[in-house]
Scaffold this motif. Sequence first.
Motif, PDB file in Angstrom:
ATOM      1  N   GLY A 170     -27.786   5.464 -21.722  1.00 19.33           N
ATOM      2  CA  GLY A 170     -29.302   4.463 -22.022  1.00 19.33           C
ATOM      3  C   GLY A 170     -28.357   3.373 -21.752  1.00 19.33           C
ATOM      4  O   GLY A 170     -28.717   1.916 -22.490  1.00 19.33           O
ATOM      5  N   ALA A 171     -27.155   2.948 -20.441  1.00 19.99           N
ATOM      6  CA  ALA A 171     -26.440   1.595 -20.598  1.00 19.99           C
ATOM      7  C   ALA A 171     -27.104   0.602 -19.305  1.00 19.99           C
ATOM      8  O   ALA A 171     -26.973   0.011 -19.345  1.00 19.99           O
ATOM      9  CB  ALA A 171     -25.177   2.436 -19.796  1.00 19.99           C
ATOM     10  N   GLU A 172     -28.356   1.306 -18.373  1.00 18.89           N
ATOM     11  CA  GLU A 172     -29.293   1.131 -17.906  1.00 18.89           C
ATOM     12  C   GLU A 172     -30.403   1.236 -18.235  1.00 18.89           C
ATOM     13  O   GLU A 172     -30.499   2.296 -18.729  1.00 18.89           O
ATOM     14  CB  GLU A 172     -28.986   1.149 -16.295  1.00 18.89           C
ATOM     15  N   ASN A 173     -31.613   0.516 -18.643  1.00 20.34           N
ATOM     16  CA  ASN A 173     -32.982   1.087 -18.256  1.00 20.34           C
ATOM     17  C   ASN A 173     -33.717   0.613 -17.330  1.00 20.34           C
ATOM     18  O   ASN A 173     -33.462  -0.214 -16.712  1.00 20.34           O
ATOM     19  CB  ASN A 173     -33.874  -0.274 -19.514  1.00 20.34           C
ATOM     20  N   THR A 174     -34.834   1.803 -17.256  1.00 15.51           N
ATOM     21  CA  THR A 174     -35.747   1.749 -16.034  1.00 15.51           C
ATOM     22  C   THR A 174     -37.248   2.397 -15.696  1.00 15.51           C
ATOM     23  O   THR A 174     -36.422   3.134 -16.812  1.00 15.51           O
ATOM     24  CB  THR A 174     -34.586   2.275 -14.671  1.00 15.51           C
ATOM     25  N   SER A 175     -37.592   2.128 -14.792  1.00 14.18           N
ATOM     26  CA  SER A 175     -38.377   3.362 -15.390  1.00 14.18           C
ATOM     27  C   SER A 175     -38.730   4.967 -15.253  1.00 14.18           C
ATOM     28  O   SER A 175     -37.269   4.684 -14.085  1.00 14.18           O
ATOM     29  CB  SER A 175     -39.994   2.743 -13.859  1.00 14.18           C
ATOM     30  N   ASP A 176     -38.854   5.912 -15.258  1.00  7.96           N
ATOM     31  CA  ASP A 176     -38.717   7.104 -15.050  1.00  7.96           C
ATOM     32  C   ASP A 176     -39.353   7.309 -13.652  1.00  7.96           C
ATOM     33  O   ASP A 176     -38.278   8.244 -13.894  1.00  7.96           O
ATOM     34  CB  ASP A 176     -39.894   7.576 -15.882  1.00  7.96           C
ATOM     35  N   GLU A 177     -40.233   6.431 -13.527  1.00  7.17           N
ATOM     36  CA  GLU A 177     -40.382   7.193 -11.406  1.00  7.17           C
ATOM     37  C   GLU A 177     -38.748   7.042 -10.593  1.00  7.17           C
ATOM     38  O   GLU A 177     -38.659   7.130  -9.848  1.00  7.17           O
ATOM     39  CB  GLU A 177     -41.389   5.786 -10.923  1.00  7.17           C
ATOM     40  N   TYR A 178     -38.612   5.408 -10.613  1.00 10.85           N
ATOM     41  CA  TYR A 178     -37.393   4.922  -9.846  1.00 10.85           C
ATOM     42  C   TYR A 178     -36.136   5.737 -10.408  1.00 10.85           C
ATOM     43  O   TYR A 178     -35.335   6.474  -9.698  1.00 10.85           O
ATOM     44  CB  TYR A 178     -36.591   3.409 -10.613  1.00 10.85           C
ATOM     45  N   LEU A 179     -36.035   7.293 -11.804  1.00 13.57           N
ATOM     46  CA  LEU A 179     -34.575   7.653 -12.242  1.00 13.57           C
ATOM     47  C   LEU A 179     -35.371   8.153 -11.044  1.00 13.57           C
ATOM     48  O   LEU A 179     -34.124   9.309 -10.427  1.00 13.57           O
ATOM     49  CB  LEU A 179     -34.652   7.641 -13.469  1.00 13.57           C
ATOM     50  N   GLU A 180     -36.930   9.204 -11.193  1.00 14.09           N
ATOM     51  CA  GLU A 180     -36.949  10.065 -10.585  1.00 14.09           C
ATOM     52  C   GLU A 180     -36.593  10.279  -8.989  1.00 14.09           C
ATOM     53  O   GLU A 180     -36.301  11.460  -8.206  1.00 14.09           O
ATOM     54  CB  GLU A 180     -38.740  11.082 -10.906  1.00 14.09           C
ATOM     55  N   ASN A 181     -37.308   9.098  -8.441  1.00 10.52           N
ATOM     56  CA  ASN A 181     -36.932   8.594  -6.992  1.00 10.52           C
ATOM     57  C   ASN A 181     -35.083   8.647  -7.248  1.00 10.52           C
ATOM     58  O   ASN A 181     -34.417   9.091  -5.927  1.00 10.52           O
ATOM     59  CB  ASN A 181     -36.858   7.350  -6.905  1.00 10.52           C
ATOM     60  N   LEU A 182     -34.324   8.627  -8.255  1.00 11.01           N
ATOM     61  CA  LEU A 182     -32.488   8.393  -7.673  1.00 11.01           C
ATOM     62  C   LEU A 182     -32.740   9.761  -7.503  1.00 11.01           C
ATOM     63  O   LEU A 182     -31.620  10.295  -6.768  1.00 11.01           O
ATOM     64  CB  LEU A 182     -32.194   7.556  -8.811  1.00 11.01           C
TER      65      LEU A 182
END
Length: 69
Positions: free
Chosen positions: A35-47
């Motif tokens: 929760g320290a950073e917010n981003t899209s689910d798609e970005y997280l999945e790509n990471l």
Amino acid sequence: YREAIHALKLSDNHFSRIFDEYHEVDKEIHRIESGAENTSDEYLENLKKQRLFKKDELFEMLKKSEATA
């Protein structure tokens, strides 16, 4: 694999670079998941896909180094 990782980090620049990249991506994933950073689910999945690809690449390099040792 601790000793093999250490040896490869010292002797193989490609391994060392991938190892560092893996840990940077892993840290970013942990920051997002905590929760320290917010981003899209798609970005997280790509990471996560990048991290998995790098982990597989590192593991293959480790297996090859042990086979030649």
